[in-house]
Design a protein around this motif. Structure first.
Motif, PDB file in Angstrom:
ATOM      1  N   MET A 264       0.831  -1.194   0.000  1.00  0.00           N
ATOM      2  CA  MET A 264       0.000   0.000   0.000  1.00  0.00           C
ATOM      3  C   MET A 264       0.871   1.252   0.000  1.00  0.00           C
ATOM      4  O   MET A 264       1.908   1.303   0.649  1.00  0.00           O
ATOM      5  N   LYS A 265       0.460   2.246  -0.751  1.00  0.00           N
ATOM      6  CA  LYS A 265       1.181   3.499  -0.799  1.00  0.00           C
ATOM      7  C   LYS A 265       0.949   4.264   0.496  1.00  0.00           C
ATOM      8  O   LYS A 265      -0.182   4.486   0.915  1.00  0.00           O
ATOM      9  N   GLU A 266       2.040   4.671   1.145  1.00  0.00           N
ATOM     10  CA  GLU A 266       1.902   5.395   2.401  1.00  0.00           C
ATOM     11  C   GLU A 266       1.315   6.779   2.157  1.00  0.00           C
ATOM     12  O   GLU A 266       1.686   7.485   1.218  1.00  0.00           O
ATOM     13  N   LYS A 267       0.395   7.172   2.997  1.00  0.00           N
ATOM     14  CA  LYS A 267      -0.203   8.490   2.880  1.00  0.00           C
ATOM     15  C   LYS A 267       0.820   9.562   3.264  1.00  0.00           C
ATOM     16  O   LYS A 267       1.593   9.395   4.178  1.00  0.00           O
ATOM     17  N   MET A 268       0.764  10.679   2.538  1.00  0.00           N
ATOM     18  CA  MET A 268       1.592  11.822   2.865  1.00  0.00           C
ATOM     19  C   MET A 268       0.837  12.727   3.837  1.00  0.00           C
ATOM     20  O   MET A 268      -0.360  12.530   4.088  1.00  0.00           O
TER      21      MET A 268
ATOM     22  N   ASP B  39       7.225  21.317  18.663  1.00  0.00           N
ATOM     23  CA  ASP B  39       8.677  21.208  18.749  1.00  0.00           C
ATOM     24  C   ASP B  39       9.352  22.567  18.587  1.00  0.00           C
ATOM     25  O   ASP B  39      10.130  22.811  17.656  1.00  0.00           O
ATOM     26  N   PHE B  40       9.107  23.459  19.525  1.00  0.00           N
ATOM     27  CA  PHE B  40       9.629  24.827  19.506  1.00  0.00           C
ATOM     28  C   PHE B  40      11.154  24.845  19.403  1.00  0.00           C
ATOM     29  O   PHE B  40      11.731  25.637  18.668  1.00  0.00           O
ATOM     30  N   ASN B  41      11.814  23.974  20.157  1.00  0.00           N
ATOM     31  CA  ASN B  41      13.275  23.947  20.189  1.00  0.00           C
ATOM     32  C   ASN B  41      13.897  23.037  19.127  1.00  0.00           C
ATOM     33  O   ASN B  41      15.100  22.792  19.144  1.00  0.00           O
ATOM     34  N   GLN B  42      13.087  22.509  18.239  1.00  0.00           N
ATOM     35  CA  GLN B  42      13.562  21.714  17.099  1.00  0.00           C
ATOM     36  C   GLN B  42      14.413  20.520  17.536  1.00  0.00           C
ATOM     37  O   GLN B  42      15.471  20.238  16.972  1.00  0.00           O
ATOM     38  N   THR B  43      13.921  19.804  18.524  1.00  0.00           N
ATOM     39  CA  THR B  43      14.658  18.646  19.042  1.00  0.00           C
ATOM     40  C   THR B  43      14.562  17.441  18.116  1.00  0.00           C
ATOM     41  O   THR B  43      15.360  16.509  18.221  1.00  0.00           O
ATOM     42  N   GLU B  44      13.559  17.444  17.226  1.00  0.00           N
ATOM     43  CA  GLU B  44      13.330  16.280  16.358  1.00  0.00           C
ATOM     44  C   GLU B  44      13.394  16.649  14.883  1.00  0.00           C
ATOM     45  O   GLU B  44      12.581  16.200  14.072  1.00  0.00           O
ATOM     46  N   THR B  45      14.359  17.468  14.502  1.00  0.00           N
ATOM     47  CA  THR B  45      14.507  17.856  13.103  1.00  0.00           C
ATOM     48  C   THR B  45      14.761  16.620  12.234  1.00  0.00           C
ATOM     49  O   THR B  45      15.670  15.833  12.505  1.00  0.00           O
ATOM     50  N   MET B  46      13.945  16.458  11.201  1.00  0.00           N
ATOM     51  CA  MET B  46      14.011  15.259  10.364  1.00  0.00           C
ATOM     52  C   MET B  46      14.820  15.445   9.083  1.00  0.00           C
ATOM     53  O   MET B  46      15.135  14.483   8.394  1.00  0.00           O
ATOM     54  N   GLY B  47      15.151  16.678   8.763  1.00  0.00           N
ATOM     55  CA  GLY B  47      15.896  16.948   7.543  1.00  0.00           C
ATOM     56  C   GLY B  47      15.665  18.377   7.111  1.00  0.00           C
ATOM     57  O   GLY B  47      14.975  19.146   7.788  1.00  0.00           O
TER      58      GLY B  47
ATOM     59  N   GLN C 188      18.439  20.085   1.247  1.00  0.00           N
ATOM     60  CA  GLN C 188      19.290  18.921   1.020  1.00  0.00           C
ATOM     61  C   GLN C 188      18.503  17.703   0.511  1.00  0.00           C
ATOM     62  O   GLN C 188      19.068  16.808  -0.114  1.00  0.00           O
ATOM     63  N   MET C 189      17.212  17.685   0.791  1.00  0.00           N
ATOM     64  CA  MET C 189      16.405  16.521   0.444  1.00  0.00           C
ATOM     65  C   MET C 189      14.970  16.959   0.153  1.00  0.00           C
ATOM     66  O   MET C 189      14.449  17.856   0.813  1.00  0.00           O
ATOM     67  N   HIS C 190      14.358  16.336  -0.830  1.00  0.00           N
ATOM     68  CA  HIS C 190      12.963  16.632  -1.159  1.00  0.00           C
ATOM     69  C   HIS C 190      12.093  16.300   0.049  1.00  0.00           C
ATOM     70  O   HIS C 190      12.320  15.307   0.749  1.00  0.00           O
ATOM     71  N   ILE C 191      11.079  17.118   0.311  1.00  0.00           N
ATOM     72  CA  ILE C 191      10.233  16.899   1.473  1.00  0.00           C
ATOM     73  C   ILE C 191       9.540  15.536   1.422  1.00  0.00           C
ATOM     74  O   ILE C 191       9.270  14.918   2.456  1.00  0.00           O
ATOM     75  N   ARG C 192       9.283  15.041   0.235  1.00  0.00           N
ATOM     76  CA  ARG C 192       8.721  13.693   0.069  1.00  0.00           C
ATOM     77  C   ARG C 192       9.665  12.644   0.642  1.00  0.00           C
ATOM     78  O   ARG C 192       9.236  11.723   1.348  1.00  0.00           O
ATOM     79  N   ASP C 193      10.951  12.791   0.354  1.00  0.00           N
ATOM     80  CA  ASP C 193      11.937  11.817   0.819  1.00  0.00           C
ATOM     81  C   ASP C 193      12.222  11.952   2.312  1.00  0.00           C
ATOM     82  O   ASP C 193      12.511  10.966   2.987  1.00  0.00           O
ATOM     83  N   ILE C 194      12.127  13.180   2.813  1.00  0.00           N
ATOM     84  CA  ILE C 194      12.265  13.385   4.265  1.00  0.00           C
ATOM     85  C   ILE C 194      11.139  12.654   4.988  1.00  0.00           C
ATOM     86  O   ILE C 194      11.355  11.947   5.967  1.00  0.00           O
ATOM     87  N   TRP C 195       9.912  12.804   4.475  1.00  0.00           N
ATOM     88  CA  TRP C 195       8.736  12.161   5.071  1.00  0.00           C
ATOM     89  C   TRP C 195       8.871  10.644   5.068  1.00  0.00           C
ATOM     90  O   TRP C 195       8.460   9.972   6.014  1.00  0.00           O
ATOM     91  N   LYS C 196       9.469  10.107   4.019  1.00  0.00           N
ATOM     92  CA  LYS C 196       9.555   8.654   3.853  1.00  0.00           C
ATOM     93  C   LYS C 196      10.787   8.026   4.493  1.00  0.00           C
ATOM     94  O   LYS C 196      10.877   6.794   4.561  1.00  0.00           O
ATOM     95  N   GLN C 197      11.724   8.833   4.961  1.00  0.00           N
ATOM     96  CA  GLN C 197      12.940   8.245   5.503  1.00  0.00           C
ATOM     97  C   GLN C 197      12.648   7.455   6.781  1.00  0.00           C
ATOM     98  O   GLN C 197      11.666   7.689   7.479  1.00  0.00           O
TER      99      GLN C 197
ATOM    100  N   PHE D 105       9.326   7.410  13.961  1.00  0.00           N
ATOM    101  CA  PHE D 105       8.738   8.408  14.856  1.00  0.00           C
ATOM    102  C   PHE D 105       7.213   8.322  14.817  1.00  0.00           C
ATOM    103  O   PHE D 105       6.546   8.295  15.850  1.00  0.00           O
ATOM    104  N   ARG D 106       6.653   8.255  13.619  1.00  0.00           N
ATOM    105  CA  ARG D 106       5.198   8.200  13.468  1.00  0.00           C
ATOM    106  C   ARG D 106       4.632   6.871  13.966  1.00  0.00           C
ATOM    107  O   ARG D 106       3.570   6.829  14.609  1.00  0.00           O
TER     108      ARG D 106
END
Length: 252
Positions: free
Chosen positions: A1-5, A196-204, A208-217, A223-224
Motif C-alpha cells: 500500500m502506498k503510504e499516505k503523505m 517542537d519549539f526547540n527543534q529537538t526532532e529535526t528530520m531533515g 538537502q532533500m525533497h520533502i517527500r523523501d524526508i517524510w519517507k525516511q 517516529f510516526r
C-alpha cells in the motif's frame, strides 16, 4: 500500500511575534531560527509540494505572527500559483487585520483565518471591529476564539505551569498529529510536530532533500509508528512530556 503523505503543513515564513503570551514558549524562550524565509527557499518548497500535487491545508505559522512578514502577499501569490488546489489558512492575533487588510488577503487567495483574541487585549481590539464589517459569507472563512476557549497544553513539556493535571494517563494514548502533519521552519528544516519549539526532532532540510523523501525516511517513519501506538512508546522526550490531546482528522 502506498503510504499516505501529510495533508497539513505549517510554513514558518517569519519568526517574529508582536505578543508574548504566558501560554506560549515565546514568553520564556527564544526561537532558534530567526528572520524571514528567503523567497528562493519558499519557491523551492512550493515546487516540492507541486511535485506531490499537494491539495491539503497550508498555514504560514509556527510560533510567529505572519502579518509581520514583509513578504506575506508575495508568498500568498506564489502558493496559489504553484499549488492552486491547496487551502491557505492564516493564524493571527488579529492586531494587524483591519477590515481593509482582511479583504485584501481574501482577494489575494487566503481561504481561511484562525484568529485568537489573546490575553491583555484592549477593549478596542482591531479584529472585533473587522468581524462586524465582514459579510456573512466572509465570516464563514473565520474561526474566531478567545484564548480562554482554547485548551492549553504544556507545549511539549516546555511550559510546566500549563500541565494538564486532569489527564494523568495521556502517555497511554496515541498521538495522530505526526501522522498527517509536518512543519517547515524559516531555514527549511522539517519538524514532525508544531509543539517542537526547540527543534529537538529535526528530520531533515528541504535544501538537502525533497520533502517527500524526508517524510519517507526511516527515522521519520519510526517516529510516526511509535506515536501511533502510544506516546509512551516514543523514544522522543518531546512526545513523552507532551500533554496535547488534539484530535487530528485525516480529512483535513
Amino acid at each position: 500500500m502506498k503510504e499516505k503523505m501529510f495533508n497539513l503543513i505549517e510554513i514558518e515564513i517569519n519568526h517574529g511575534c508582536n505578543l508574548s503570551c504566558s501560554y506560549c514558549p515565546n514568553s520564556s524562550y527564544e526561537r532558534i531560527e530567526q528572520g524571514e524565509m528567503k523567497t528562493e527557499l519558499f519557491e523551492l518548497l512550493m515546487q516540492q509540494l507541486k511535485d506531490l500535487d499537494y491539495q491539503g491545508l497550508v498555514s504560514f505559522h509556527f510560533y510567529n505572527e505572519p502579518l509581520l512578514c514583509s513578504k506575506l502577499d508575495l508568498f500568498v501569490k506564489l502558493l496559489k500559483e504553484y499549488i492552486p488546489k491547496a487551502r491557505l489558512q492564516i493564524y493571527s492575533n488579529g492586531l494587524f487585520l483591519n477590515y481593509e487588510r482582511t479583504m485584501e488577503l481574501i482577494e489575494k487567495g487566503v481561504d481561511y483565518f484562525c484568529i485568537t483574541k489573546h490575553e491583555k487585549m484592549k477593549e478596542n481590539y482591531v479584529f472585533d471591529q473587522t468581524m462586524k464589517k465582514l459579510s456573512d459569507e466572509n465570516k464563514k472563512k473565520v474561526i474566531y476564539n478567545s484564548y480562554t476557549q482554547i485548551e492549553l497544553n504544556n507545549r511539549g513539556g516546555l511550559l510546566s505551569h500549563l500541565e494538564n493535571r486532569t489527564k494523568k494517563n495521556y502517555s497511554k494514548f496515541p498521538c495522530m498529529i505526526a501522522q498527517v502533519f509536518t512543519v517547515v521552519t524559516v531555514k527549511g528544516n522539517v519538524l514532525p510536530c508544531y509543539e517542537d519549539f526547540n527543534q529537538t526532532e529535526t528530520m531533515g532540510n528541504i535544501q538537502q532533500m525533497h520533502i517527500r523523501d524526508i517524510w519517507k525516511q526511516e527515522r521519520y517513519q519510526k517516529f510516526r509508528k511509535e506515536l501511533k501506538k502510544a506516546r509512551e512508546n516514543s523514544s522522543s522526550s518531546l512526545c513523552q512530556n507532551c500533554d496535547n490531546f488534539t484530535v487530528v482528522s485525516n480529512e483535513w
